[in-house]
Design a protein around this motif. Structure first.
Motif, PDB file in Angstrom:
ATOM      1  N   LYS A   1       0.824  -1.762   0.150  1.00 18.61           N
ATOM      2  CA  LYS A   1      -0.122   0.319   0.404  1.00 18.61           C
ATOM      3  C   LYS A   1       0.728   1.376   0.207  1.00 18.61           C
ATOM      4  O   LYS A   1       2.112   1.012   0.611  1.00 18.61           O
ATOM      5  CB  LYS A   1      -1.272  -0.177   0.819  1.00 18.61           C
ATOM      6  N   ASP A   2       0.584   2.649  -0.385  1.00 20.21           N
ATOM      7  CA  ASP A   2       0.925   3.739  -0.805  1.00 20.21           C
ATOM      8  C   ASP A   2       1.948   4.185   0.656  1.00 20.21           C
ATOM      9  O   ASP A   2       0.539   3.683   2.271  1.00 20.21           O
ATOM     10  CB  ASP A   2      -0.002   4.692  -0.571  1.00 20.21           C
ATOM     11  N   PRO A   3       2.646   3.977   0.672  1.00 24.82           N
ATOM     12  CA  PRO A   3       3.119   5.191   2.265  1.00 24.82           C
ATOM     13  C   PRO A   3       2.503   6.400   3.095  1.00 24.82           C
ATOM     14  O   PRO A   3       1.744   6.559   1.979  1.00 24.82           O
ATOM     15  CB  PRO A   3       4.585   4.748   2.405  1.00 24.82           C
ATOM     16  N   ASN A   4       3.060   6.402   4.023  1.00 21.39           N
ATOM     17  CA  ASN A   4       2.046   7.938   4.417  1.00 21.39           C
ATOM     18  C   ASN A   4       2.724   8.848   4.130  1.00 21.39           C
ATOM     19  O   ASN A   4       4.166   8.926   3.902  1.00 21.39           O
ATOM     20  CB  ASN A   4       1.726   7.840   5.970  1.00 21.39           C
ATOM     21  N   ALA A   5       2.408  10.068   3.989  1.00 24.59           N
ATOM     22  CA  ALA A   5       3.292  11.127   3.718  1.00 24.59           C
ATOM     23  C   ALA A   5       4.523  11.696   4.375  1.00 24.59           C
ATOM     24  O   ALA A   5       3.969  11.203   5.543  1.00 24.59           O
ATOM     25  CB  ALA A   5       2.472  12.958   3.397  1.00 24.59           C
ATOM     26  N   PRO A   6       5.566  11.591   4.106  1.00 31.91           N
ATOM     27  CA  PRO A   6       6.718  12.179   5.569  1.00 31.91           C
ATOM     28  C   PRO A   6       6.264  13.313   6.231  1.00 31.91           C
ATOM     29  O   PRO A   6       5.998  14.517   5.875  1.00 31.91           O
ATOM     30  CB  PRO A   6       8.127  11.432   5.053  1.00 31.91           C
ATOM     31  N   THR A   7       6.493  13.459   7.412  1.00 31.74           N
ATOM     32  CA  THR A   7       6.400  14.339   8.616  1.00 31.74           C
ATOM     33  C   THR A   7       7.258  14.927   9.417  1.00 31.74           C
ATOM     34  O   THR A   7       6.878  15.844  10.124  1.00 31.74           O
ATOM     35  CB  THR A   7       5.103  13.978   9.836  1.00 31.74           C
ATOM     36  N   ILE A   8       8.656  14.642   9.414  1.00 29.10           N
ATOM     37  CA  ILE A   8       9.627  14.848   8.975  1.00 29.10           C
ATOM     38  C   ILE A   8      10.269  15.626   9.497  1.00 29.10           C
ATOM     39  O   ILE A   8       9.889  16.752   8.492  1.00 29.10           O
ATOM     40  CB  ILE A   8      10.974  13.047   9.636  1.00 29.10           C
ATOM     41  N   GLU A   9      10.292  16.355  10.469  1.00 32.96           N
ATOM     42  CA  GLU A   9      11.042  18.077  10.416  1.00 32.96           C
ATOM     43  C   GLU A   9      12.591  17.806  10.209  1.00 32.96           C
ATOM     44  O   GLU A   9      13.503  17.563  10.380  1.00 32.96           O
ATOM     45  CB  GLU A   9      11.187  18.120  11.991  1.00 32.96           C
ATOM     46  N   LEU A  10      12.127  18.387   8.713  1.00 31.69           N
ATOM     47  CA  LEU A  10      14.525  18.789   7.857  1.00 31.69           C
ATOM     48  C   LEU A  10      14.540  20.311   8.053  1.00 31.69           C
ATOM     49  O   LEU A  10      13.917  20.798   6.826  1.00 31.69           O
ATOM     50  CB  LEU A  10      14.443  18.443   6.667  1.00 31.69           C
ATOM     51  N   PRO A  11      15.201  20.980   9.162  1.00 30.76           N
ATOM     52  CA  PRO A  11      15.176  22.014   9.313  1.00 30.76           C
ATOM     53  C   PRO A  11      16.230  23.222   8.145  1.00 30.76           C
ATOM     54  O   PRO A  11      15.956  24.035   7.694  1.00 30.76           O
ATOM     55  CB  PRO A  11      15.937  22.695  10.318  1.00 30.76           C
ATOM     56  N   GLY A  12      17.469  21.906   7.635  1.00 27.29           N
ATOM     57  CA  GLY A  12      18.336  22.745   6.605  1.00 27.29           C
ATOM     58  C   GLY A  12      18.170  22.545   5.313  1.00 27.29           C
ATOM     59  O   GLY A  12      17.343  21.497   5.060  1.00 27.29           O
ATOM     60  N   LYS A  13      18.632  23.614   4.470  1.00 29.72           N
ATOM     61  CA  LYS A  13      17.588  23.706   3.091  1.00 29.72           C
ATOM     62  C   LYS A  13      18.701  24.436   2.309  1.00 29.72           C
ATOM     63  O   LYS A  13      18.937  25.494   2.481  1.00 29.72           O
ATOM     64  CB  LYS A  13      16.795  24.704   2.783  1.00 29.72           C
ATOM     65  N   VAL A  14      19.095  23.529   0.907  1.00 29.24           N
ATOM     66  CA  VAL A  14      19.892  24.040   0.352  1.00 29.24           C
ATOM     67  C   VAL A  14      19.223  23.918  -1.372  1.00 29.24           C
ATOM     68  O   VAL A  14      17.993  22.250  -1.463  1.00 29.24           O
ATOM     69  CB  VAL A  14      21.048  23.079   0.398  1.00 29.24           C
TER      70      VAL A  14
END
Length: 247
Positions: free
Chosen positions: A118-131
């Motif tokens: 089945k389709d996995p759930n959308a990720p909810t993890i916080e990833l603050p670094g952006k490039v």
């Protein structure tokens, strides 16, 4: 039901993005377009792909779910030339996807969706670094790192204001540091995680064509890559779990 026509190059790019991680998937057709979200068999990486209806030359669909054999679709795509138009048709309750181009008409048996996870759930993890970096630059760095190791560290040093990629083998080492002059943008938050280059090399082939790729990072967290295809009317997200570093 699905009745749609799409440029062969756009369709090929979409299938290649999925094929970088999996050999089969559940493909959802809705009035808004096509989408899929799936994880690889090792539960290490995930892809989410969306194609808006405006990507298509023509598009009609009712809500339906198809089990797609990606390998079969890639084999069919290998027969298509640049500039070809591909017609996709799925009748109500049909177990076959009709794929037509030039004078060819393929009838591809769909997989039983009950045999596909089945389709996995959308990720909810916080990833603050952006490039944000060009896809070509990211792909080149991944290739360079694969010469010396099977793993690579991706990180952000906020004090230096850089994004770095570092790989270390038994005898060799490579480090690439990129500042504002080489990046499209950077959110300088402390981040560093280690990842498998086997996965990144496959992802990099698709990401190399993107004008820009947004990388989201944390500390010993997964990495998220997001980029557009099909002139911004298609969207891809890769999520890759980190490797555990030995003490």
């Amino acid at each position: 039901m699905l009745d749609a026509t799409i440029d062969a190059d756009v369709f090929r790019e979409s299938v290649d993005a999925i094929a970088a991680l999996v050999t089969e998937c559940r493909l959802h057709a809705t009035e808004q377009g096509l989408r899929t979200r799936t994880v690889d068999t090792a539960n290490v990486a995930m892809i989410s792909l969306e194609l808006e209806k405006d990507v298509f030359e023509s598009y009609q669909a009712t809500s339906s779910e198809m089990g797609i054999d990606i390998v079969k679709i890639k084999n069919v795509l290998s027969m298509m030339g640049k500039g070809d138009q591909v017609h996709l048709a799925l009748a109500e309750e049909s177990r076959k996807l009709e794929v037509s181009f030039q004078s060819y008409q393929y009838s591809i048996t769909l997989l039983d969706t009950n045999t596909i996870r089945k389709d996995p759930n959308a990720p909810t993890i916080e990833l603050p670094g952006k490039v944000v970096i060009s896809g070509a630059a990211l792909s080149a760095a991944i290739k360079a790192a694969s010469v010396v190791s099977d793993k690579i560290a991706l990180g952000i040093d906020p004090e230096k204001g850089i994004f770095y990629m570092e790989a270390e083998g038994d005898t060799d080492h490579i480090r690439l540091e990129l500042g504002d002059d080489k990046l499209i943008s950077l959110v300088p938050v402390q981040a560093r995680s280690l990842f498998s280059l086997d996965y990144l090399k496959d992802m990099g082939k698709t990401m190399s064509k993107a004008e820009k790729v947004e990388i989201s990072l944390g500390i010993d967290h997964p990495v998220e890559f997001t980029f557009d295809i099909a002139d911004g009317k298609g969207h891809v997200m890769y999520l890759l779990a980190p490797r555990i570093e030995a003490d």
